[in-house]
Design an enzyme around this catalytic site. Structure first.
Site, PDB file in Angstrom:
ATOM      1  N   SER A 191      33.686 -33.838 -20.850  1.00  0.00           N
ATOM      2  CA  SER A 191      33.266 -34.212 -19.603  1.00  0.00           C
ATOM      3  C   SER A 191      34.602 -34.585 -18.821  1.00  0.00           C
ATOM      4  O   SER A 191      34.552 -34.659 -17.508  1.00  0.00           O
ATOM      5  CB  SER A 191      32.378 -35.655 -19.419  1.00  0.00           C
ATOM      6  OG  SER A 191      33.003 -36.711 -19.909  1.00  0.00           O
ATOM      7  N   GLU A 220      28.930 -26.618 -16.232  1.00  0.00           N
ATOM      8  CA  GLU A 220      30.412 -26.300 -15.502  1.00  0.00           C
ATOM      9  C   GLU A 220      31.079 -25.492 -16.784  1.00  0.00           C
ATOM     10  O   GLU A 220      31.028 -26.041 -17.773  1.00  0.00           O
ATOM     11  CB  GLU A 220      31.182 -27.605 -15.545  1.00  0.00           C
ATOM     12  CG  GLU A 220      30.979 -28.411 -14.134  1.00  0.00           C
ATOM     13  CD  GLU A 220      31.933 -29.357 -13.908  1.00  0.00           C
ATOM     14  OE1 GLU A 220      32.571 -29.366 -12.816  1.00  0.00           O
ATOM     15  OE2 GLU A 220      31.936 -30.328 -14.722  1.00  0.00           O
ATOM     16  N   ASN A 260      32.765 -34.678 -12.596  1.00  0.00           N
ATOM     17  CA  ASN A 260      33.123 -36.104 -12.902  1.00  0.00           C
ATOM     18  C   ASN A 260      34.481 -36.680 -12.014  1.00  0.00           C
ATOM     19  O   ASN A 260      34.660 -37.769 -11.551  1.00  0.00           O
ATOM     20  CB  ASN A 260      33.574 -36.055 -14.522  1.00  0.00           C
ATOM     21  CG  ASN A 260      32.370 -36.250 -15.125  1.00  0.00           C
ATOM     22  OD1 ASN A 260      31.183 -36.769 -14.818  1.00  0.00           O
ATOM     23  ND2 ASN A 260      32.291 -36.050 -16.672  1.00  0.00           N
ATOM     24  N   HIS A 265      30.519 -27.763 -20.255  1.00  0.00           N
ATOM     25  CA  HIS A 265      29.970 -29.171 -19.613  1.00  0.00           C
ATOM     26  C   HIS A 265      28.566 -29.136 -19.229  1.00  0.00           C
ATOM     27  O   HIS A 265      28.335 -28.820 -18.139  1.00  0.00           O
ATOM     28  CB  HIS A 265      30.946 -29.725 -18.582  1.00  0.00           C
ATOM     29  CG  HIS A 265      30.723 -31.096 -18.396  1.00  0.00           C
ATOM     30  ND1 HIS A 265      30.997 -31.797 -17.298  1.00  0.00           N
ATOM     31  CD2 HIS A 265      30.119 -32.268 -19.131  1.00  0.00           C
ATOM     32  CE1 HIS A 265      30.562 -32.993 -17.079  1.00  0.00           C
ATOM     33  NE2 HIS A 265      30.116 -33.291 -18.350  1.00  0.00           N
TER      34      HIS A 265
END
Length: 285
Positions: A119, A152, A190, A140
């Site tokens: 992540s 992602e 993130n 991700h």
């Protein structure tokens, strides 16, 4: 490259969810973890999710049989030797991930693609532990994997166009929406999300608001389905701290400095839902 068999390393929350969506899309799956108990728990979680889907009429008993029949558990890393793609979903520790990919590099076929569900950790860094950085990419997934549409797709500096195209097509077959992003700590999701979560914890620490008021402002004012402190509890405060540490060290920028209150809570063992206490209290599981 025609992908038929997918190896998943890590049978935890993310790993077993990835195994489920892969098997549902028609791929043969090898689900690996370091202990037999972890593998069994992951397989049981897959079956539990499918049972709920059958109850709701979203899957049939035949679907259940077919999906479970495509997932095979193992504790032997050598079982990845025939995988066309290996997706890593272990703990967010760069040293352990690199060590794993070094081992896989010697086990897997030269054509095998490697993907990490990290992540936050830069893909270029992880790919450097292998002799196939052009075949290395980030995938991700979001939690819970079977329900969330986004994946992602993170290109490392040496990730090839061919690898990227294959992985994006694979995500679409899993009924996900692949969004291609370039490499960097935290990627997009993130980097943005944990800046918000961290700032919410600072607001709590300095007395700007209570847990309830901070979360309610974000839910009612910004139309978020869950407040940032409640979301941090769901993710895990230890995981949140690890992600913020990667961002802070990766960018060397004080705006990503983990809030001292977050550090203190992790030290106290208040990790969120999984321990029964974080910013909120939760009933025993």
């Amino acid at each position: 490259m025609n992908i038929k068999k997918i190896g998943i390393i890590g049978a935890g929350t993310m790993g077993h969810g990835i195994a489920l969506v892969c098997a549902k899309a028609g791929y043969d799956v090898i689900l690996h973890d370091i202990k037999e108990d972890y593998v069994k728990k992951g397989l049981a979680s897959v079956e539990k999710f499918i049972d709920k889907s059958v109850e709701k009429g979203k899957m049939t008993p035949e679907d259940k049989k077919n999906i479970l029949g495509r997932i095979h558990g193992t504790t032997k890393l050598d079982d990845m030797k025939d995988a066309d793609l290996v997706i890593e979903a272990i703990v967010e520790q760069v040293g352990l991930k690199k060590e794993l990919f070094q081992k896989l590099d010697g086990i897997c076929k030269k054509e095998t693609l490697f993907a990490s569900n990290t992540s936050t950790i830069p893909i270029t860094d992880l790919a450097s532990s292998t002799k196939r950085p052009d075949q290395f990419i980030g995938m991700h997934f979001m939690n819970p994997v079977p329900l969330m549409k986004l994946v992602e797709v993170i290109r490392g500096l040496r990730t090839s166009d061919e690898t990227t195209t294959i992985i994006k097509h694979l995500a679409e077959k899993m009924e996900k929406t692949p969004i291609e992003v370039n490499d960097g700590p935290g990627f997009i999701s993130n980097r943005v999300l944990f800046s918000m979560i961290n700032e919410a914890i600072f607001c709590l620490q300095d007395g700007t608001g209570t847990v309830q008021s901070i979360d309610t402002v974000m839910k009612l004012g910004m139309n978020h389905p869950m407040g940032p402190l409640e979301l941090a509890d769901l993710i895990g405060l230890d995981v949140s701290l690890n992600i913020l540490t990667v961002l802070y060290e990766g960018f060397n920028d004080s705006k990503y400095r983990p809030c001292p209150l977050l550090k203190k809570m992790v030290q106290a063992g208040y990790l969120g839902r999984k321990t029964g206490k974080g910013f909120y209290e939760y009933p025993p599981r």
